[in-house]
Design an enzyme around this catalytic site. Structure first.
Site, PDB file in Angstrom:
ATOM      1  N   LYS A 145       8.776 -10.653  43.276  1.00 58.95           N
ATOM      2  CA  LYS A 145       8.955  -9.900  44.518  1.00 58.95           C
ATOM      3  C   LYS A 145       9.524 -10.831  45.582  1.00 58.95           C
ATOM      4  O   LYS A 145       9.037 -11.944  45.785  1.00 58.95           O
ATOM      5  CB  LYS A 145       7.619  -9.325  44.994  1.00 58.95           C
ATOM      6  CG  LYS A 145       6.960  -8.346  44.026  1.00 58.95           C
ATOM      7  CD  LYS A 145       7.762  -7.067  43.878  1.00 58.95           C
ATOM      8  CE  LYS A 145       7.774  -6.244  45.149  1.00 58.95           C
ATOM      9  NZ  LYS A 145       8.543  -4.971  44.965  1.00 58.95           N
ATOM     10  N   SER A 146      10.549 -10.363  46.268  1.00 61.58           N
ATOM     11  CA  SER A 146      11.203 -11.182  47.286  1.00 61.58           C
ATOM     12  C   SER A 146      10.220 -11.675  48.345  1.00 61.58           C
ATOM     13  O   SER A 146      10.254 -12.837  48.753  1.00 61.58           O
ATOM     14  CB  SER A 146      12.325 -10.380  47.950  1.00 61.58           C
ATOM     15  OG  SER A 146      12.885 -11.075  49.038  1.00 61.58           O
ATOM     16  N   SER A 147       9.321 -10.793  48.767  1.00 57.44           N
ATOM     17  CA  SER A 147       8.379 -11.167  49.826  1.00 57.44           C
ATOM     18  C   SER A 147       7.460 -12.301  49.386  1.00 57.44           C
ATOM     19  O   SER A 147       7.087 -13.160  50.197  1.00 57.44           O
ATOM     20  CB  SER A 147       7.545  -9.955  50.243  1.00 57.44           C
ATOM     21  OG  SER A 147       8.358  -8.959  50.828  1.00 57.44           O
ATOM     22  N   GLY A 162       8.288 -14.518  46.906  1.00 61.50           N
ATOM     23  CA  GLY A 162       9.144 -15.683  46.730  1.00 61.50           C
ATOM     24  C   GLY A 162       9.371 -16.423  48.038  1.00 61.50           C
ATOM     25  O   GLY A 162       9.453 -17.656  48.065  1.00 61.50           O
ATOM     26  N   ARG A 163       9.414 -15.690  49.131  1.00 62.62           N
ATOM     27  CA  ARG A 163       9.622 -16.310  50.440  1.00 62.62           C
ATOM     28  C   ARG A 163       8.381 -17.050  50.926  1.00 62.62           C
ATOM     29  O   ARG A 163       8.446 -17.805  51.902  1.00 62.62           O
ATOM     30  CB  ARG A 163      10.032 -15.245  51.457  1.00 62.62           C
ATOM     31  CG  ARG A 163      11.345 -14.575  51.090  1.00 62.62           C
ATOM     32  CD  ARG A 163      11.697 -13.436  52.017  1.00 62.62           C
ATOM     33  NE  ARG A 163      12.687 -12.562  51.405  1.00 62.62           N
ATOM     34  CZ  ARG A 163      13.578 -11.852  52.074  1.00 62.62           C
ATOM     35  NH1 ARG A 163      13.602 -11.917  53.397  1.00 62.62           N
ATOM     36  NH2 ARG A 163      14.426 -11.077  51.439  1.00 62.62           N
ATOM     37  N   THR A 214       2.387 -11.740  30.209  1.00 65.45           N
ATOM     38  CA  THR A 214       1.857 -12.985  30.757  1.00 65.45           C
ATOM     39  C   THR A 214       2.771 -13.490  31.867  1.00 65.45           C
ATOM     40  O   THR A 214       3.991 -13.509  31.726  1.00 65.45           O
ATOM     41  CB  THR A 214       1.711 -14.047  29.660  1.00 65.45           C
ATOM     42  OG1 THR A 214       0.688 -13.632  28.742  1.00 65.45           O
ATOM     43  CG2 THR A 214       1.318 -15.399  30.236  1.00 65.45           C
ATOM     44  N   GLU A 264       3.831 -16.631  34.458  1.00 68.16           N
ATOM     45  CA  GLU A 264       3.825 -18.092  34.587  1.00 68.16           C
ATOM     46  C   GLU A 264       3.939 -18.404  36.075  1.00 68.16           C
ATOM     47  O   GLU A 264       5.033 -18.465  36.633  1.00 68.16           O
ATOM     48  CB  GLU A 264       4.981 -18.684  33.792  1.00 68.16           C
ATOM     49  CG  GLU A 264       4.924 -18.302  32.308  1.00 68.16           C
ATOM     50  CD  GLU A 264       6.302 -18.207  31.687  1.00 68.16           C
ATOM     51  OE1 GLU A 264       7.302 -18.195  32.433  1.00 68.16           O
ATOM     52  OE2 GLU A 264       6.378 -18.145  30.458  1.00 68.16           O
ATOM     53  N   TYR A 320      10.709  -6.098  18.231  1.00 71.85           N
ATOM     54  CA  TYR A 320       9.522  -6.947  18.348  1.00 71.85           C
ATOM     55  C   TYR A 320       8.322  -6.200  17.770  1.00 71.85           C
ATOM     56  O   TYR A 320       8.144  -5.009  17.995  1.00 71.85           O
ATOM     57  CB  TYR A 320       9.267  -7.280  19.821  1.00 71.85           C
ATOM     58  CG  TYR A 320       8.336  -8.438  20.039  1.00 71.85           C
ATOM     59  CD1 TYR A 320       8.801  -9.747  20.014  1.00 71.85           C
ATOM     60  CD2 TYR A 320       6.987  -8.231  20.278  1.00 71.85           C
ATOM     61  CE1 TYR A 320       7.955 -10.823  20.221  1.00 71.85           C
ATOM     62  CE2 TYR A 320       6.128  -9.305  20.491  1.00 71.85           C
ATOM     63  CZ  TYR A 320       6.617 -10.596  20.456  1.00 71.85           C
ATOM     64  OH  TYR A 320       5.763 -11.658  20.655  1.00 71.85           O
ATOM     65  N   GLN A 377      -1.005  -8.526  23.160  1.00 68.90           N
ATOM     66  CA  GLN A 377      -1.799  -9.499  23.908  1.00 68.90           C
ATOM     67  C   GLN A 377      -2.516  -8.832  25.077  1.00 68.90           C
ATOM     68  O   GLN A 377      -2.003  -7.940  25.724  1.00 68.90           O
ATOM     69  CB  GLN A 377      -0.925 -10.646  24.398  1.00 68.90           C
ATOM     70  CG  GLN A 377       0.130 -10.261  25.419  1.00 68.90           C
ATOM     71  CD  GLN A 377       1.040 -11.424  25.782  1.00 68.90           C
ATOM     72  OE1 GLN A 377       0.970 -12.503  25.210  1.00 68.90           O
ATOM     73  NE2 GLN A 377       1.916 -11.211  26.752  1.00 68.90           N
TER      74      GLN A 377
END
Length: 201
Positions: free
Chosen positions: A101-103, A105-106, A127, A129, A162, A174
């Site tokens: 999400k951009s928010s 990431g900022r 999952t 990271e 898959y 998983q």
């Protein structure tokens, strides 16, 4: 082809793509927002002298559960595994990609390091990271929006999706953040051989 909101809704209504639980309010113009679960997998830096993708290192990480009503604190420079609250199921002709999400990431939060692609035929919790590249701790509230799934229609159904017997499909089904299973099919190539088939100098 990237699916639009109406295409995503049609796939969900037909039962071909599934998110469990699904909240229609999470639908975006060309994606669906996903939320973070309450489970996290921390790295224990004192069990092994190094990380080796060729080895089974079962004590490399440990699972913790955030207490009800409390956030998980991700410290600067820290890397942990999380997972989506939603279980995602894809048919054999639709792939997906997890984007941050951009928010967030900022604020310095990275949702995935490399593994944003989800194969057709996958079913399970995705999952995450998670990395904090900011200079202050970040609170991760279980149930908060953490990313968005974009869906892509393949030019034709995958011959071996898959989860089929042709692949190891180590992460099919998983639940929660799942530690690396790279050792199960670890391969490496002899890079001392040149293109001409002669040993390198």
């Amino acid at each position: 082809m990237l699916l639009s909101d109406r295409d995503i809704t049609a796939e969900l209504d037909a039962g071909r793509v599934a998110l469990d639980p699904y909240d229609p309010g999470m639908l975006q113009p060309a994606s669906i927002d996903v939320r973070i679960d309450r489970f996290f997998r921390l790295f224990d830096n004192h069990k092994y002298p190094y990380i080796d993708p060729a080895e089974d290192q079962p004590e490399l990480t440990r699972l913790i559960e955030a207490k009800q009503g409390d956030p998980f604190i991700l410290h600067p420079g820290e890397f942990v595994l999380g997972s989506t609250f939603e279980m995602v199921t894809l048919p054999d002709d639709v792939a997906a990609r997890l984007e941050g999400k951009s928010s967030l990431g900022r604020l310095g939060l990275l949702t995935h390091s490399t593994a944003g692609f989800i194969d057709p035929g996958f079913s399970g919790h995705v999952t995450l990271e998670l990395s904090n590249v900011a200079t202050l701790p970040i609170k991760l509230w279980p149930g908060m929006k953490i990313g968005q799934l974009c869906f892509f229609r393949l030019s034709s159904p995958a011959e071996k999706p898959y989860g089929s017997g042709e692949y190891a499909s180590r992460y099919q089904g998983q639940r929660g953040p799942t530690a690396s299973r790279s050792y199960l099919n670890f391969q490496h190539t002899d890079v001392t051989v040149t293109d001409a088939g002669q040993s390198g100098e």
